[in-house]
Design an enzyme around this catalytic site. Structure first.
Site, PDB file in Angstrom:
ATOM      1  N   LYS A 133       0.853  -1.189   0.000  1.00 48.26           N
ATOM      2  CA  LYS A 133       0.000   0.000   0.000  1.00 48.26           C
ATOM      3  C   LYS A 133       0.887   1.236   0.000  1.00 48.26           C
ATOM      4  O   LYS A 133       1.423   1.652   1.026  1.00 48.26           O
ATOM      5  CB  LYS A 133      -0.941   0.056   1.203  1.00 48.26           C
ATOM      6  CG  LYS A 133      -2.065   1.102   0.995  1.00 48.26           C
ATOM      7  CD  LYS A 133      -2.554   1.743   2.264  1.00 48.26           C
ATOM      8  CE  LYS A 133      -1.786   2.951   2.702  1.00 48.26           C
ATOM      9  NZ  LYS A 133      -1.917   4.141   1.823  1.00 48.26           N
ATOM     10  N   GLU A 151      -1.246   7.370  -0.805  1.00 46.62           N
ATOM     11  CA  GLU A 151      -2.226   7.779  -1.803  1.00 46.62           C
ATOM     12  C   GLU A 151      -1.816   9.051  -2.532  1.00 46.62           C
ATOM     13  O   GLU A 151      -2.347   9.367  -3.601  1.00 46.62           O
ATOM     14  CB  GLU A 151      -3.601   7.989  -1.152  1.00 46.62           C
ATOM     15  CG  GLU A 151      -3.687   9.119  -0.147  1.00 46.62           C
ATOM     16  CD  GLU A 151      -3.297   8.712   1.273  1.00 46.62           C
ATOM     17  OE1 GLU A 151      -3.713   9.418   2.203  1.00 46.62           O
ATOM     18  OE2 GLU A 151      -2.570   7.703   1.431  1.00 46.62           O
ATOM     19  N   THR A 190       0.747   7.796  12.757  1.00 42.88           N
ATOM     20  CA  THR A 190       0.248   6.635  12.006  1.00 42.88           C
ATOM     21  C   THR A 190       0.966   5.373  12.445  1.00 42.88           C
ATOM     22  O   THR A 190       0.348   4.305  12.594  1.00 42.88           O
ATOM     23  CB  THR A 190       0.445   6.856  10.500  1.00 42.88           C
ATOM     24  OG1 THR A 190      -0.226   8.060  10.110  1.00 42.88           O
ATOM     25  CG2 THR A 190      -0.109   5.694   9.703  1.00 42.88           C
ATOM     26  N   GLU A 217       9.596   2.520  10.705  1.00 43.84           N
ATOM     27  CA  GLU A 217      10.525   3.662  10.702  1.00 43.84           C
ATOM     28  C   GLU A 217       9.686   4.918  10.679  1.00 43.84           C
ATOM     29  O   GLU A 217       8.909   5.148   9.750  1.00 43.84           O
ATOM     30  CB  GLU A 217      11.455   3.593   9.483  1.00 43.84           C
ATOM     31  CG  GLU A 217      12.668   4.506   9.627  1.00 43.84           C
ATOM     32  CD  GLU A 217      12.630   5.698   8.708  1.00 43.84           C
ATOM     33  OE1 GLU A 217      12.077   6.746   9.153  1.00 43.84           O
ATOM     34  OE2 GLU A 217      13.141   5.606   7.596  1.00 43.84           O
ATOM     35  N   CYS A 234      13.289  11.977   5.693  1.00 40.96           N
ATOM     36  CA  CYS A 234      13.215  11.577   7.102  1.00 40.96           C
ATOM     37  C   CYS A 234      14.535  11.777   7.829  1.00 40.96           C
ATOM     38  O   CYS A 234      14.562  12.016   9.034  1.00 40.96           O
ATOM     39  CB  CYS A 234      12.752  10.131   7.222  1.00 40.96           C
ATOM     40  SG  CYS A 234      13.813   8.934   6.383  1.00 40.96           S
ATOM     41  N   GLU A 264       9.152  16.974  14.126  1.00 46.39           N
ATOM     42  CA  GLU A 264       9.664  16.781  12.779  1.00 46.39           C
ATOM     43  C   GLU A 264       8.892  17.693  11.826  1.00 46.39           C
ATOM     44  O   GLU A 264       7.683  17.530  11.639  1.00 46.39           O
ATOM     45  CB  GLU A 264       9.510  15.324  12.350  1.00 46.39           C
ATOM     46  CG  GLU A 264      10.119  15.030  10.990  1.00 46.39           C
ATOM     47  CD  GLU A 264       9.973  13.580  10.577  1.00 46.39           C
ATOM     48  OE1 GLU A 264      10.882  13.059   9.906  1.00 46.39           O
ATOM     49  OE2 GLU A 264       8.943  12.962  10.925  1.00 46.39           O
TER      50      GLU A 264
END
Length: 492
Positions: free
Chosen positions: A172, A175, A229, A247, A281, A382
């Site tokens: 997945k 999106e 998430t 991660e 990241c 972040e």
């Protein structure tokens, strides 16, 4: 185009359609099909059947390695098309996208080689009649969930070791940027992956991600993305006691000692944070500078940041592209506004660009903020955008303390000409990757992952393969004899 791949067939999906937006100008790149929970069920069922009873289960490690090599060859063949699509999808420069394709190719080749050499081990138990060995077996059905900033690269870090180990998978992608993930699945199919081994479902986290991670037939979830998430996935996976590798980003320190050449320090401070508009990241978003060179270095960084050329990632001369969406730009603007309200000093940027040709895109000028401190939101959270904050230190111990003063622990760097100090600081930093006099490079053979809230598990390297394996101990007694533990005699 048909953009879901389930059990060896391309389909439009049952969840409607969604437009993929070019962040340079807001235009529609492509309209793709969306999955619903029923499509997720079908994809997981296909992966389950392919793992439990399909021909994939009988393939050797060498055969799986050959499949990965064929994918690598196809990536070389289609490099320009894939890179062009990645730039349209994410907004990054074409030069960065080409590097991504090369890196993905290297990952597939690395795991192709590792697959054929990973034979487990024999354990000497000190008994000549016992053969004790540890064998490596696949985990099963793996849900692979990838982020929007490096959709192709991050998928390769998951799918290559998953297939090398003998697993099946349901992918997945984000999106927001799904196009190159679809292209990679097409290459896996062309390379000969049997039906059900590699499946892809498109959609958002609520409609597709949650049903996938909660599915009772999924054995493992590998996720790269945001902290919130990731925490939700960890909670959802707990009920099924699924294998997890997550991660979850970073707040990465870039520590510069005063014995570093000023030009070198300024150049790499920009490179560390402003590649892909800061949407990395491991970006070196926290510049931590020895006080004696602070003012001069900050001034030079600010001067150079104002000269960074923004534009279409496809245009020659563009040094940085747009942010991925209008909503993400709004988030970046709120970080800057909060920092300035808390007393930060704006050195460069802090605004949308003035050029009319950039007005329709999601652009924000590379921003440098000085006089920042730990209590500011821009230091703690972040930002994932083109924001560089600058802090200062006077002693080595203070530099290490500042570098570790974060709830994340993904990556960091130290710059100095004193190698003893460099290795002391690198050893003291609680981050999964530490660069000395460099920033950003990685190789497929070296593990990647974070400490603390940056996640659990590792990608790349031998450990990246082990994440997708069960380790089974087989004990073979070649000369069994009665144990006589229980005599079998009646008591008198």
């Amino acid at each position: 185009m048909a953009s879901l791949y389930i059990d060896g067939q391309w389909t439009d999906g049952s969840g409607g359609t969604s437009d993929v937006i070019n962040p340079f100008d807001g235009s529609v790149v492509e309209t793709v099909g969306q999955a619903d929970a029923g499509d997720v069920d079908r994809a997981v069922a296909a992966a389950r059947a392919a793992f439990d009873t399909g021909p994939w289960r009988g393939t050797t490690a060498a055969e799986r390695g050959e499949l990965l090599r064929r994918v690598a060859d196809l990536l070389v063949r289609d490099k320009e098309h894939i890179a062009h699509t990645e730039t349209l999808d994410t907004g990054k420069t074409l030069a960065e996208s080409r590097i991504d394709v090369d890196d993905v190719t290297a990952v597939f080749r690395y795991y192709a080689d590792l697959a054929g050499s990973d034979a487990g081990r024999v354990v000497d138990v000190g008994q000549a009649h016992v053969l004790s060995r540890v064998v490596h077996e696949p985990v099963g059905v793996c849900a692979l969930i990838t982020p929007w900033n490096y959709p192709l690269l991050q998928l390769s870090w998951k799918v290559a070791p998953a297939l090398a180990a003998g697993n099946t998978c349901v992918i997945k992608p984000s999106e927001v940027t799904p196009l190159t993930s679809v292209l990679l699945v097409r290459l896996c199919a062309e390379a000969g992956a049997p039906a059900g081994v590699v499946n892809i479902v498109l959609g958002d986290g609520r409609s597709v991600g949650a049903p996938l991670t909660e599915h009772r037939c999924v054995d493992m979830v590998s996720f790269t993305g945001g902290l919130a998430t990731g925490q939700a996935i960890i909670r959802a996976s707990a009920a099924g006691v699924k294998r997890l590798a997550v991660e979850l980003g970073g707040k990465n320190p870039n520590i510069v000692f005063a014995d570093t050449d000023l030009d070198l320090a300024a150049d790499w401070a920009l490179t560390a944070v402003f590649l892909h508009a800061g949407q990395v990241c491991s970006a070196g978003a926290r510049l931590i500078v020895e006080e004696s060179m602070h003012d001069e270095l900050v001034a030079e960084i600010g001067r150079r940041a104002e000269l960074i050329r923004l534009g279409s990632g496809l245009a020659e001369g563009t040094e940085s592209g747009p942010l991925v969406s209008a909503a993400h730009r709004d988030k970046i603007e709120s970080f800057v506004a909060d920092a300035l309200a808390d007393g930060a000093r704006l050195v460069a940027g802090g605004r949308r660009p003035d050029e009319p040709e950039l007005a329709d895109g999601f652009f924000y000028r590379p921003t440098v903020l000085a006089d920042t401190h730990r209590d500011m939101r821009v230091i703690r959270e972040e930002t994932f955008g083109p924001i560089l904050t600058v802090e200062k230190f006077t002693t080595e111990a203070e530099a290490v303390a500042l570098g570790n003063d974060t709830s994340y622990g993904l990556a960091g760097a130290v710059w100095t000409s004193d190698m003893a100090r460099a290795h002391r600081v690198a050893g003291a930093l609680r981050h999964g990757t530490v660069w000395i006099n460099d920033f950003h490079p990685y190789v497929p053979g070296a593990e990647w992952g974070g400490m603390k809230r940056s996640g659990n598990g590792r990608e790349l390297g031998p450990t990246g393969l082990a994440e997708y394996q069960e380790h089974k101990h087989i004990w073979h007694n070649t000369a069994p004899a009665p144990a006589r533990w229980f005599t079998g005699e009646a008591r008198s």
